[in-house]
Structures are given as C-alpha cells and as structure tokens.
Design an enzyme around this catalytic site. Structure first.
Site, PDB file in Angstrom:
ATOM      1  N   LYS A 194       0.845  -1.201   0.000  1.00  0.00           N
ATOM      2  CA  LYS A 194       0.000   0.000   0.000  1.00  0.00           C
ATOM      3  C   LYS A 194       0.876   1.245   0.000  1.00  0.00           C
ATOM      4  O   LYS A 194       1.994   1.219   0.505  1.00  0.00           O
ATOM      5  CB  LYS A 194      -0.863   0.026   1.277  1.00  0.00           C
ATOM      6  CG  LYS A 194      -2.013  -0.956   1.294  1.00  0.00           C
ATOM      7  CD  LYS A 194      -2.873  -0.743   2.531  1.00  0.00           C
ATOM      8  CE  LYS A 194      -4.017  -1.750   2.576  1.00  0.00           C
ATOM      9  NZ  LYS A 194      -4.985  -1.596   1.478  1.00  0.00           N
ATOM     10  N   ARG A 249     -10.473 -11.362   1.336  1.00  0.00           N
ATOM     11  CA  ARG A 249     -11.271 -12.430   0.732  1.00  0.00           C
ATOM     12  C   ARG A 249     -10.518 -13.758   0.772  1.00  0.00           C
ATOM     13  O   ARG A 249     -11.122 -14.823   0.815  1.00  0.00           O
ATOM     14  CB  ARG A 249     -11.668 -12.029  -0.699  1.00  0.00           C
ATOM     15  CG  ARG A 249     -10.505 -11.766  -1.610  1.00  0.00           C
ATOM     16  CD  ARG A 249     -10.883 -10.947  -2.845  1.00  0.00           C
ATOM     17  NE  ARG A 249     -10.929  -9.518  -2.564  1.00  0.00           N
ATOM     18  CZ  ARG A 249     -11.228  -8.586  -3.463  1.00  0.00           C
ATOM     19  NH1 ARG A 249     -11.539  -8.931  -4.709  1.00  0.00           N
ATOM     20  NH2 ARG A 249     -11.231  -7.316  -3.140  1.00  0.00           N
TER      21      ARG A 249
HETATM   22  N1  BES Z   1      -8.309  -3.756   4.085  1.00  0.00           N
HETATM   23  C1  BES Z   1      -8.373  -3.318   2.747  1.00  0.00           C
HETATM   24  C2  BES Z   1      -9.635  -2.531   2.446  1.00  0.00           C
HETATM   25  C3  BES Z   1      -9.687  -1.152   3.032  1.00  0.00           C
HETATM   26  C4  BES Z   1      -9.086  -0.100   2.388  1.00  0.00           C
HETATM   27  C5  BES Z   1     -10.390  -0.899   4.176  1.00  0.00           C
HETATM   28  C6  BES Z   1      -9.183   1.163   2.909  1.00  0.00           C
HETATM   29  C7  BES Z   1     -10.490   0.345   4.702  1.00  0.00           C
HETATM   30  C8  BES Z   1      -9.881   1.398   4.063  1.00  0.00           C
HETATM   31  C9  BES Z   1      -8.340  -4.510   1.817  1.00  0.00           C
HETATM   32  O1  BES Z   1      -7.571  -5.582   2.222  1.00  0.00           O
HETATM   33  C10 BES Z   1      -7.744  -4.029   0.542  1.00  0.00           C
HETATM   34  O2  BES Z   1      -6.600  -3.667   0.548  1.00  0.00           O
HETATM   35  N2  BES Z   1      -8.536  -4.023  -0.527  1.00  0.00           N
HETATM   36  C11 BES Z   1      -8.092  -3.540  -1.771  1.00  0.00           C
HETATM   37  C12 BES Z   1      -8.640  -4.459  -2.825  1.00  0.00           C
HETATM   38  C13 BES Z   1      -8.092  -4.199  -4.193  1.00  0.00           C
HETATM   39  C14 BES Z   1      -6.625  -4.572  -4.238  1.00  0.00           C
HETATM   40  C15 BES Z   1      -8.874  -5.018  -5.174  1.00  0.00           C
HETATM   41  C16 BES Z   1      -8.611  -2.124  -1.955  1.00  0.00           C
HETATM   42  O3  BES Z   1      -9.726  -1.855  -1.542  1.00  0.00           O
HETATM   43  O4  BES Z   1      -7.870  -1.299  -2.461  1.00  0.00           O
HETATM   44 MN    MN Z   2      -5.564  -5.344   1.697  1.00  0.00          MN
END
Ligand code: BES
Ligand code: MN
Ligand code: ZN
Length: 501
Positions: free
Chosen positions: A282, A356
């Site tokens: 991230k 997931r």
């Molecule tokens: N935990 C995150 C989702 C999230 C992001 C929650 C920001 C709260 C605030 C999840 O694991 C994630 O990183 N999801 C990605 C999915 C994408 C790579 C398809 C996302 O939402 O960017």
């Molecule tokens: Mn994630």
C-alpha cells in the site's frame, strides 16, 4: 483495564425529574423555546426559572446547544442542563441521538458524578419508548468511551460521570436498557481491540481475548494454529499468513444457548491485524490505519460479549481468521496460485486483496456447523467507502429473507446498511485463464466483485456479507478510532432471532 471500566452504570428512573436526587438533571428544549415535558416540570417546580433563562436568549433550543443552570429553587438536583433539540417538527433518530450524545458530553465536562437524563421520554418519530432507552444506552456509552491505555497517564479530561439514570414511564423498560448496555459493552470491546495497535493486538492477542470471553461467559473456544489449518487445507488463509512471522490463529467461539441440535448462526469476522498490502504494498498515506483491518473479527468478539451478557437463547458460532498481511520473502507474490479449503484455486493478482483470501477458507469451514445462516463482516474494500461513504455498511446476501432480517435489525439498532447487488454479470470480472478465479475484479464495482468472490464459497447455506470498510472506524490523525460497528446490528439481529425460536 477492561473495556467495562469505560462505561458508566445505567439505570431507569421513574420519579418526577424535579424530585430526583442526582448531580445533574438533563432536559430537552426545542427551538422557539418549546419545552419538553420534563423541562416543563422543572420549570414549574422552579417557578419559571427555565422559561426565564430561555427568554434571556442564552439558549434557544438549537440542536447542539446546551446551557447549564445551577441551584434552581424547587429542584433536588444542584445542576440543570438544558439541551437543544432543534426544530420539533424535524425531531427524528439522528436529532435524538445527537441530543443524548451532547448531553452526556456536556455533563461529563462538569464535576457531576451522576446524572438524570430525561430525553428518553421524548417521542422520536414512530419509535417506541423502548427504542429510546436502548439507543440512549448505546449513544451515551459511545459518547463516554475513552481509549487511553496506550498513554503514559490517562487524559485529565476524562469525565467523572460514572452513573446515568434514564427517565422512563415504568421499570419494565429495564429489558430495553439491558439490551442497550450489552450492545454498548460489546461495542467497547470491539473498539478496544480495534484501537489497540498491531504491535500489541496480534493474532495471538485476539486468541487470548477470545479465550478470556469463553472463560467469563462459558463459551467453548478453540484456536486452530498453523498446523491445524494446514491439515484442513486452508491454503488460501495460510498463504496470506506466510508473509508474517506472527503465527496465524483461526479462532472459533461457540455459544450453545439454544435448543440442543438447533442450527447455529455463524458469524465470521476478518481479522487482518495489520494490512500493509503484502508485495502489492500500500502507499504510505493512511497505512497507519490498517491496524483497523481486524475490525470484522473485533466485532465478532464484541458481539459475543453481548451474547454472553444477555445469555441469548440461541446457538451462535464465531469464526475469526486472524493474521497479518506483510511483504516478506515468504509472502504471496502477484501471480501466485493457491488452493483454498473448498478445493477451488485462486490466482492472486493483487496481494492486497487478502481479506477475501482469509475469509473464503473460513466460509468453507463454516459448512461443518450446518448453519441456519452465515454472516461475515469485513473491512474488505476501499471501493465500498467510495460507493457508500461512512454511514451505511454494504450488505450483500444470497437470500432475501436473511437480507430483510438484517435490514430490519440494522434499522432498529440504527446501525444502518444498504443492500448491494450480487448479480452474475459481476462474477465475470473474476475470470482467470490459469486458475478457477482471480482474487480481484478490476476497479469497477470493487466492493461488489469482492462480495462475488466470497459468494463462491457460500453456496451451501444462506449467507450475508457486510463490507464495513467505511463504518468500522473513523479516519484521520486526530479523529481515528474504532466505532464499534456493526456490533449493534449483529446483537439486534441475534436478539430478534432468539425471540423467534
Ligand atoms: N483492508 C483493505 C480494504 C480497506 C481499504 C479498508 C481502505 C479500509 C480502508 C483490503 O484488504 C484491501 O486492501 N482491498 C483492496 C482491494 C483491491 C486490491 C482489489 C482495496 O480496496 O484497495
Ligand atoms: Mn488489503
Ligand atoms: Zn485488508
């Protein structure tokens, strides 16, 4: 310190507000100086002092305003706090909740140790007096919640308020208050777990908390370690866990409060104790908030606290797959293909779509309980926050009855949801040439395709999924903190189900 210490004692009071002994009596005033019934009683007892204060213009009943009066004649309490309720015609759920929150915060700023809150007797739209009480406990608990265990000394602004009485017509209302208190306590646990940083709140820490709940309330608790998960074939969950040296924990809690053999409701909560994204790292901005990525699991533990406190006559199973998602020599790499417990293979195109990957194995594991329903909760996608913002959680379900039951509970608990589609058309975005499916579906409809992914592991029972990415915690340097949602909705749903059986 246990979370319970954060929350004052709540009780029901039925006597006349002017006669009740407390450090502060709280009464509501609408705009145009329209007094609530309790404010009218206080005005009468004090020979018009409330009306006189309003007439002076110091307080005009606007929402968010408060006025503290002292030593009024004819009133047992030394302080009277007037709370603005806004326009009477517009007084609805949000205004009521805001008024209760403002009231307890304002009392908390005084030296009062206990208070009598009369706002509970005001009619809120079509809501019952019971609703008012349950909500008052939830909102007051929320407003007074503090998390200071990580500070070297407690904030000196913590209030001394440790007991609140709510005005109600009869003491039978105790049941509604008790439900509100259980919800508040469950939320406080979920919030404590969420707010505890990832260097302390590890998968092992969550397992310890679950065991402690089990001891306190007589739940069964089982924690599967890496070897046990391997034996079960949880290749997807373990692929995420591999990237961290903190051992994964797959937590199982059982409350057998219902009829023997009655099918349980299974709650499944995502507990990534820190989500760095893995090799698909991230960006730095806001990454500090990714300790909240265990909020689904925290909500399951919070709900269990309330279940235990209420002794719900229902069979409930809680499943919390817990691990970290870090970049590491052993971490998943984009393009890796893993085999889930269901046997379905997954091409991991983005290691940051890890929620997931841990949930799918938990959903497969849930089959062994022959569940009446499975509800999973996860801070699953940033896309959910873009779609719905921070007010409702996204609700997905493969069964309309279950969706309606959850919508009704969410409305009753004022922990709202918004139903989203799970159409087959979206499933196509998960196609992979090399594996049974990919773990991402592209940018379009990201919360929906994540839910579609999960639905492929929930074919054998009625199932709902709540994407709580926008509701489980608040963002921002000086605002961040767990909200305790969706504990209210879960507990209300379970109360409703226990009532039916
Ligand atoms: N935990 C995150 C989702 C999230 C992001 C929650 C920001 C709260 C605030 C999840 O694991 C994630 O990183 N999801 C990605 C999915 C994408 C790579 C398809 C996302 O939402 O960017
Ligand atoms: Mn994630
Ligand atoms: Zn995540």
């Amino acid at each position: 310190m246990s979370a319970k210490d954060n929350v004052p004692k709540f009780s029901i009071k039925t006597a006349a507000p002017e006669k009740l002994k407390s450090d502060c009596v709280v009464a509501g005033v609408f705009e145009e100086n329209r007094l609530s019934a309790a404010a009218r009683a206080l005005d009468k007892a004090s020979k018009g002092r409330i009306a006189a204060a309003l007439k002076s213009g110091d307080m005009e009943g606007r929402a968010g305003s408060t006025l503290l009066l002292r030593d009024l004649p004819g009133i047992a309490a030394p302080r009277v706090l007037l709370v603005g309720l806004g326009k009477q015609e517009e007084f609805a759920e949000k205004a009521y909740r805001d008024a209760v929150a403002n009231a307890v915060k304002a009392v908390g700023n005084t030296a009062a140790r206990d208070a009598l809150v009369t706002l509970t007797e005001i009619k809120v739209g079509k809501r019952s007096a019971d609703w008012n009480l349950t909500q008052a406990a939830i909102v007051a608990g929320d407003a007074l919640y503090r998390f200071d265990r990580m500070k070297s000394k407690p904030d000196n602004n913590s209030s001394r308020l440790n007991s609140i009485g709510f005005l109600a017509a009869d003491s039978l209302a105790a049941k509604s208050l008790k439900q509100g208190v259980a919800i508040t306590n469950g939320m406080a646990l979920a919030r404590d777990l969420g707010n505890t940083p990832s260097n302390v709140c590890t998968p092992a820490y969550l397992a310890t908390q679950a065991r402690q709940l089990a001891r306190t309330y007589g739940f069964k608790c089982k924690v599967l370690d890496r070897a046990a998960c391997e034996k079960l074939g949880m290749g997807s969950f373990l692929s995420v866990a591999k990237g961290s040296d903190k051992p994964p924990m797959f937590i199982e809690l059982r409350h057998d409060g219902g009829k023997k053999g009655a099918q349980p409701i299974v709650l499944v909560g995502k507990a990534i104790t820190f989500d760095a994204g893995g090799i698909s790292l991230k960006p730095p901005a806001d990454m500090d908030e990714m300790n909240y990525d265990m909020s689904g699991g925290g909500a399951v533990l919070g709900a269990f606290r309330a279940i235990g406190e209420l002794g719900l006559k229902l069979n409930v199973v809680g499943l919390v797959p817990a691990c970290e998602n870090l970049p590491d020599a052993h971490a998943n790499k984009p393009g890796d293909i893993v085999t889930s417990m269901s046997g379905q293979t997954i091409e991991i195109l983005n290691t940051d779509a890890e929620g997931r990957l841990i949930l799918c194995d938990a959903l497969t594991y849930a089959e062994r309980f022959k569940p009446a329903a499975v509800v999973d909760l996860a801070t699953l996608t940033g896309a959910c926050v873009i779609a719905l913002g921070h007010h409702p959680s996204a609700l997905y379900a493969n069964d309309d009855k279950l969706a309606q039951a959850l919508e009704a509970a969410a409305d009753a608990a004022w922990d709202r949801v918004w139903r989203m589609p799970l159409w087959d058309e979206y499933q196509e975005q998960l196609k992979s040439n090399l594996a049974d499916m990919a773990n991402i579906g592209g940018r379009a409809g990201g919360s929906i395709t994540a839910a579609c992914f999960l639905s492929r592991f929930a074919r054998n029972y009625t199932w709902a999924h709540l994407d709580i990415a926008g509701t489980a915690y608040r963002s921002g340097r000086d605002k961040k903190g767990s909200t305790g949602r969706p504990v209210p909705l879960l507990v209300q749903y379970l109360i409703d189900q226990a009532g039916r059986g």
